[in-house]
Write a protein that holds these residues in place. Structure first.
Motif: not given
Length: 358
Positions: A52-77
């Protein structure tokens, strides 16, 4: 998009993802107490973000997007943030971002409108020194620094993320930086640089880490013609023997509460972009929660006043030094790290961001 270009993009995404996906998807969670998404889900979400963005989301785990129930669509990366800023810049009729992108122009502008900012004592372009509006000899400039008895910071005028920032306690000393043995004279031969005296920060901020200037990153935004504070912001804290407090240079970010005190957890990452959540400074042992930042109300008034002169820019992330003379601006950023404030506050701000950027 032509088929050739599409296949080329898919190929580049695939090659990059083969290298990055196992690393990002397999990193340990900074929220071990919470249930994590399955590895396959994390893998597919990273693939989606990369495409989608043409870039790796290096902050994926830092933002806690790996946690169950969290939606990627709620965050700006990162990639999405860049696209938003680019789209706004192309549509903007009045663009004052050049004032924020050049540290010398920023200081000149703020001085002119009488907004307190950390003073630039010299501007150097390709080895030519300008002081007090006039060309000066390099020897004359050095003599004035020696007479002051103060340490100085040499910064690239267009530097980002703390890169191109050097501290000299003695202007004649040499330092090992960027893999090279460098001197002040060698550094200034090419490019545009600013020189500032080392800031005498408040006693309270020095307690966080004495070897660096620890600053507040706080964002403002424009809504219905008025300037408002985005959220309470965060404190950026440097590490022992460090030069800057930037997150990208190993610094620590801790969210501020509305009363100007620090939250419980700080966030940081290493050079491999592996994120960590901590409760106290790893070098000084100081606990974050409850630490009170001085001059917080004055700081908020300062950034609101500064943004009033640049209201064509929807949002600005300010770096503020808290000195014995009161809060002073270090710089402002129109493309500031929204991810960082989402991370330290442990919540997504996407809907709010989209309401600001038309």
């Amino acid at each position: 998009m032509r088929i050739h270009d599409f296949l080329k993009k898919v190929g580049s995404i695939g090659a990059a993802f083969v290298r990055s996906c196992p690393r990002i998807s397999s990193q340990q969670s900074i929220y071990p107490e919470l249930v994590r998404k399955r590895w396959v889900r994390r893998y597919l979400e990273n693939l989606y973000l990369r495409f989608r963005d043409g870039a790796i989301c290096h902050a994926y785990n830092g933002l806690g997007l790996d946690v169950a129930g969290r939606k990627v669509c709620d965050y700006v990366v990162e990639g999405e943030r860049y696209e938003l800023m680019t789209k706004w810049a192309k549509a903007s009729k009045i663009d004052y971002t050049c004032i924020l992108e050049d540290k010398f122009l920023f200081w000149l502008f703020m001085s002119r409108v009488q907004v307190p900012a950390v003073e630039v004592i010299a501007y150097i372009v390709d080895g030519i020194v300008w002081m007090n509006g006039h060309a000066s000899s390099l020897d004359g400039f050095k003599s004035s620094v020696v007479e002051s008895g103060k340490s100085i910071f040499l910064k690239r005028s267009d530097a980002l993320c703390g890169i191109g920032c050097y501290r000299f306690s003695n202007i004649g000393e040499r330092m090992f930086a960027d893999g090279e043995d460098l001197s002040f004279d060698e550094l200034i031969k090419e490019g545009a640089w600013i020189v500032q005296y080392a800031v005498d920060q408040s006693r309270e901020m020095s307690q966080l880490n004495a070897s660096t200037l620890n600053t507040v990153r706080i964002a403002t935004y424009v809504k219905d013609g008025s300037v408002r504070i985005w959220n309470p912001g965060m404190v950026r804290i440097g590490r022992k023997n460090g030069v800057v407090d930037n997150f990208a240079q190993g610094g620590i970010g801790v969210a501020l509460k509305p009363d100007g005190s620090l939250s419980e957890f700080g966030y940081m990452h290493n050079r491999a972009m592996v994120y960590t959540r901590i409760k106290q400074h790893p070098d000084t042992g100081l606990k974050f929660e409850g630490f009170k930042v001085p001059q917080y109300d004055a700081l908020c008034k300062l950034v609101i006043n500064a943004h009033m002169f640049l209201r064509s820019i929807p949002s600005i992330g300010w770096d503020v030094a808290l000195t014995n003379e009161g809060p002073k601006l270090l710089e402002g950023n129109h493309d500031w790290d929204i991810e960082m404030l989402q991370m330290v506050r442990n919540m997504g701000d996407k809907n709010f961001v989209l309401s600001i950027y038309p």
